[in-house]
Design a protein around this motif. Structure first.
Motif, mmCIF file in Angstrom:
data_model
loop_
_atom_site.group_PDB
_atom_site.id
_atom_site.type_symbol
_atom_site.label_atom_id
_atom_site.label_comp_id
_atom_site.label_asym_id
_atom_site.label_seq_id
_atom_site.Cartn_x
_atom_site.Cartn_y
_atom_site.Cartn_z
ATOM 1 N N GLN A 10 1.815 10.183 -10.109
ATOM 2 C CA GLN A 10 1.745 10.193 -11.569
ATOM 3 C C GLN A 10 0.519 10.932 -12.084
ATOM 4 O OE1 GLN A 10 2.024 6.091 -12.662
ATOM 5 N NE2 GLN A 10 4.066 5.856 -11.757
ATOM 6 N N PHE A 11 -0.477 11.147 -11.207
ATOM 7 C CA PHE A 11 -1.689 11.843 -11.647
ATOM 8 C C PHE A 11 -1.626 13.301 -11.211
ATOM 9 C CE2 PHE A 11 -2.973 7.425 -10.980
ATOM 10 C CZ PHE A 11 -3.457 7.129 -12.246
ATOM 11 N N PRO A 12 -1.569 14.236 -12.171
ATOM 12 C CA PRO A 12 -1.465 15.659 -11.793
ATOM 13 C C PRO A 12 -2.646 16.116 -10.937
ATOM 14 C CG PRO A 12 -1.102 15.327 -14.149
ATOM 15 C CD PRO A 12 -1.536 14.023 -13.598
ATOM 16 N N TRP A 13 -3.862 15.590 -11.220
ATOM 17 C CA TRP A 13 -5.012 16.111 -10.478
ATOM 18 C C TRP A 13 -4.954 15.713 -9.009
ATOM 19 C CZ3 TRP A 13 -8.268 12.567 -8.214
ATOM 20 C CH2 TRP A 13 -8.242 11.254 -8.722
ATOM 21 N N ILE A 14 -4.254 14.588 -8.692
ATOM 22 C CA ILE A 14 -4.080 14.243 -7.271
ATOM 23 C C ILE A 14 -3.048 15.168 -6.637
ATOM 24 C CG2 ILE A 14 -3.262 12.471 -5.685
ATOM 25 C CD1 ILE A 14 -4.487 10.395 -7.375
ATOM 26 N N ARG A 15 -1.967 15.436 -7.397
ATOM 27 C CA ARG A 15 -0.914 16.291 -6.847
ATOM 28 C C ARG A 15 -1.403 17.706 -6.593
ATOM 29 N NH1 ARG A 15 4.930 14.741 -8.533
ATOM 30 N NH2 ARG A 15 5.224 16.537 -7.190
ATOM 31 N N PRO A 69 -1.108 17.339 0.559
ATOM 32 C CA PRO A 69 -0.228 17.428 1.735
ATOM 33 C C PRO A 69 -0.431 16.265 2.705
ATOM 34 C CG PRO A 69 -1.233 19.542 1.277
ATOM 35 C CD PRO A 69 -1.877 18.555 0.357
ATOM 36 N N ILE A 70 -1.670 15.743 2.785
ATOM 37 C CA ILE A 70 -1.916 14.600 3.667
ATOM 38 C C ILE A 70 -1.399 13.319 3.032
ATOM 39 C CG2 ILE A 70 -3.733 13.224 4.759
ATOM 40 C CD1 ILE A 70 -5.389 15.759 4.940
ATOM 41 N N LEU A 71 -1.666 13.158 1.722
ATOM 42 C CA LEU A 71 -1.271 11.920 1.047
ATOM 43 C C LEU A 71 0.241 11.791 0.932
ATOM 44 C CD1 LEU A 71 -3.902 11.612 -1.810
ATOM 45 C CD2 LEU A 71 -3.704 10.266 0.263
ATOM 46 N N ARG A 72 0.962 12.918 1.105
ATOM 47 C CA ARG A 72 2.412 12.838 1.018
ATOM 48 C C ARG A 72 3.019 12.241 2.270
ATOM 49 N NH1 ARG A 72 4.549 18.473 -0.625
ATOM 50 N NH2 ARG A 72 5.387 18.203 1.454
ATOM 51 N N GLN A 73 2.235 12.232 3.375
ATOM 52 C CA GLN A 73 2.758 11.679 4.624
ATOM 53 C C GLN A 73 2.544 10.177 4.658
ATOM 54 O OE1 GLN A 73 0.346 14.118 7.072
ATOM 55 N NE2 GLN A 73 1.992 15.583 7.452
ATOM 56 N N ALA A 74 3.145 9.526 5.658
ATOM 57 C CA ALA A 74 3.090 8.067 5.701
ATOM 58 C C ALA A 74 1.855 7.545 6.451
ATOM 59 C CB ALA A 74 4.351 7.517 6.362
ATOM 60 N N ILE A 111 0.830 -1.202 0.000
ATOM 61 C CA ILE A 111 0.000 0.000 0.000
ATOM 62 C C ILE A 111 0.868 1.256 0.000
ATOM 63 C CG2 ILE A 111 -1.562 1.340 1.462
ATOM 64 C CD1 ILE A 111 -2.991 -1.267 2.071
ATOM 65 N N TYR A 112 1.929 1.250 0.836
ATOM 66 C CA TYR A 112 2.745 2.461 0.965
ATOM 67 C C TYR A 112 3.573 2.705 -0.301
ATOM 68 C CZ TYR A 112 6.216 5.717 2.790
ATOM 69 O OH TYR A 112 7.029 6.791 2.992
ATOM 70 N N TYR A 113 4.358 1.692 -0.705
ATOM 71 C CA TYR A 113 5.223 1.901 -1.874
ATOM 72 C C TYR A 113 4.414 1.887 -3.168
ATOM 73 C CZ TYR A 113 9.118 1.147 1.301
ATOM 74 O OH TYR A 113 10.001 1.254 2.339
ATOM 75 N N GLY A 114 3.405 0.987 -3.229
ATOM 76 C CA GLY A 114 2.607 0.869 -4.447
ATOM 77 C C GLY A 114 1.788 2.117 -4.698
ATOM 78 N N LEU A 115 0.858 2.417 -3.767
ATOM 79 C CA LEU A 115 0.025 3.608 -3.939
ATOM 80 C C LEU A 115 0.895 4.864 -3.927
ATOM 81 C CD1 LEU A 115 -3.164 2.978 -1.784
ATOM 82 C CD2 LEU A 115 -2.864 2.734 -4.237
ATOM 83 N N GLY A 116 1.920 4.855 -3.066
ATOM 84 C CA GLY A 116 2.780 6.024 -2.947
ATOM 85 C C GLY A 116 3.531 6.338 -4.234
#
Lengths: 240, 257
Positions: free
Chosen positions: B109-114, B120-125, B99-104
């Motif tokens: 790769q998706f600009p709309w998520i970035r 900022p939350i999804l960037r954390q572990a 989940i961490y390495y795969g989803l992370g």
């Protein structure tokens, strides 16, 4: 290179590494499970027939091991056991030795498994009908023969579901040795995934391998239980 | 308590245990403790909230998973069974890393998520840790809930139907409460298991109790003392969990023969 080619067995692919990791994992799981069964059998007999001091000490062992996370037990025992062995060797005037990862892994997971199988086997032994053991004693059977011929075969049917669970836990707990840097399946997978950046491919492949082990074992243990319960009256199962 | 202490050998064992603890305090090196104590408290708090949050979320997921297997149509029962089998058949460490390495590695790769506010939350572990632990607990508890839903006596459900209770009310008032009461003793053990699984998320850089201890090890090269403290902390948390569940179990009226 397509993602499935990454799983090829020959070197640009990483399949060979995964299989080597799998062999290590299985080796440790089998060894730890066997050691755990030996400790568990002794522990169960100690808890049932032992003196009050032995019983209290075994209670402390099973309680502590089952309440502290496996990862921390593995670290304490991994560092502690190798240190202890080396200190004893130095005291005896020998040289220090490097304990191999396989031996240390088996010893550490075996101690953890022993606590759980003590409880499983204790319950199963207590479920053996009293009359059977009394009859054997009345026939003058020595304790060792009584255990081998009467108690252990009769308790096997009750113990196998719990023991099957323990085997599945043993196979999955080998993954924890990845944290201390032992190259079993999970660590090999992470190295392969990290190098190739194909995280999903490798983690899912490893997951499929673990799942196959689980499903195969479940099938095997179901057969073993049917074999161990042969000769038991069918009513006993249906009456519950 | 007095009955527990009455046998002479227990008093001797207790004295021996106390002596061992005193020796540990006296002979081992605890000089690092004052400097790292605040960090340890933060770690313990992280362990507690991770355990509590993932247990509650996992149970919420486990109820539909178990109900689908116990009483659902096949197109709901089979996926639920497959989910529980996969979760229970693979190591948690592997799931966490997937989940961490795969989803992370997938999300950036998706600009709309970035560009979204969640980034900022999804960037954390920790979101990945919560997700992995929740799914794992749901998988194990789905199996437990399946048995619990099946074990509710048919007469109870038939009586409710005979009273003309709508299906949702029946589920809410009869089926679910009786199933939950049945699993309370099991849940206590399973929650301790969940607490024991939390140190695994330290491998994906979430700072909880175990991560603090390994940082002490890296900073000071002291190996045993932080690990011993860890073992004591986890023993204490396990004891608290068992006591809390015993309190819940007492609230359930039971009839003992």
């Amino acid at each position: 290179m397509s993602t499935l080619e990454l799983l090829a067995l020959q070197p640009p692919g990483w399949g060979g590494n995964l299989l080597r990791g799998l062999a290590n994992s299985i080796q440790i799981a089998v060894g730890a499970y066997g050691l755990g069964l030996a400790i568990g059998t002794a522990g169960a007999y100690g808890k049932i027939y032992g003196g009050p001091v032995l019983r209290d000490l075994l209670e402390v062992y099973t309680t502590v091991v089952r309440a502290v996370p496996e990862l921390i037990l593995i670290l304490i025992l991994y560092f502690g056991l190798t240190d202890l062995v080396n200190q004893i060797l130095v005291e005896m005037g020998r040289d220090r030795i490097q304990i191999s990862g396989v031996i240390a892994g088996i010893a550490v997971l075996g101690v953890v498994q022993g606590a759980y199988s003590t409880e499983v086997l204790r319950g199963a032994i207590l479920a053996v009908p009293h009359g059977q053991i009394e009859a054997a004693r009345a026939m003058g059977m020595p304790a060792g023969m009584l255990a081998r011929r009467i108690t252990l075969p009769l308790m096997l049917g009750n113990a196998i579901p719990g023991l099957a669970n323990l085997w599945l836990i043993a196979t999955k707990d080998t993954a924890l040795l990845a944290v201390v840097g032992f190259s079993e399946l999970t660590l090999e997978t992470r190295q392969a995934a990290g190098t190739t950046k194909a995280y999903f491919t490798f983690f899912m492949a490893a997951g499929a391998i673990y799942l196959a082990i689980t499903l195969l074992s479940q099938w095997g243990f179901a057969r073993a239980e049917r074999w161990a319960r042969r000769g038991e009256p069918a009513v006993a199962a249906g009456a519950r | 308590m007095i009955a527990f202490l009455r046998p002479r050998h227990r008093q001797v064992l207790l004295v021996a245990g106390a002596a061992l603890v005193a020796w540990c305090i006296h002979a081992l090196d605890w000089s690092w403790l004052p400097a790292y104590w605040p960090l340890f408290l933060r770690g313990i708090w992280a362990t507690v909230w991770l355990t509590a949050l993932t247990t509650v979320l996992g149970l919420v997921l486990a109820i539909p998973l178990g109900f689908a297997q116990a009483a659902g149509p096949w197109f709901l029962a089979w996926p639920a069974l497959a989910f529980c089998t996969i979760i229970r058949g693979t190591p948690l460490l592997l799931q966490i890393w997937l989940i961490y390495y795969g989803l992370g590695s997938l999300f950036p790769q998706f600009p709309w998520i970035r560009q979204s506010d969640l980034w900022p939350i999804l960037r954390q572990a920790w979101p990945y840790a919560v997700l992995a632990l929740t799914l794992s607990y749901a998988g194990y508890e789905g199996e437990v809930m399946r048995g619990a839903f099946k074990s509710v006596p048919r007469g109870q459900l038939e009586a409710a139907r005979a009273m003309g209770m709508p299906r949702l009310t029946l589920f809410r008032r009869i089926w679910l409460p009786q199933a939950l009461r049945k699993v309370l003793p099991t849940l206590s053990g399973e929650t301790v298991l969940q607490m024991k699984a939390t140190p695994l998320v330290a491998t994906i850089t979430v700072v909880e109790t175990y991560a603090v201890a390994s940082r002490v090890r890296q900073d000071t090269f002291i190996v045993y003392e932080p690990l011993l403290l860890l073992a004591v902390v986890y023993l204490a948390i396990a004891a608290v969990i068992v006591l809390v569940f015993r309190h819940f179990e007492r609230m359930v009226p039971t009839r003992t023969a």
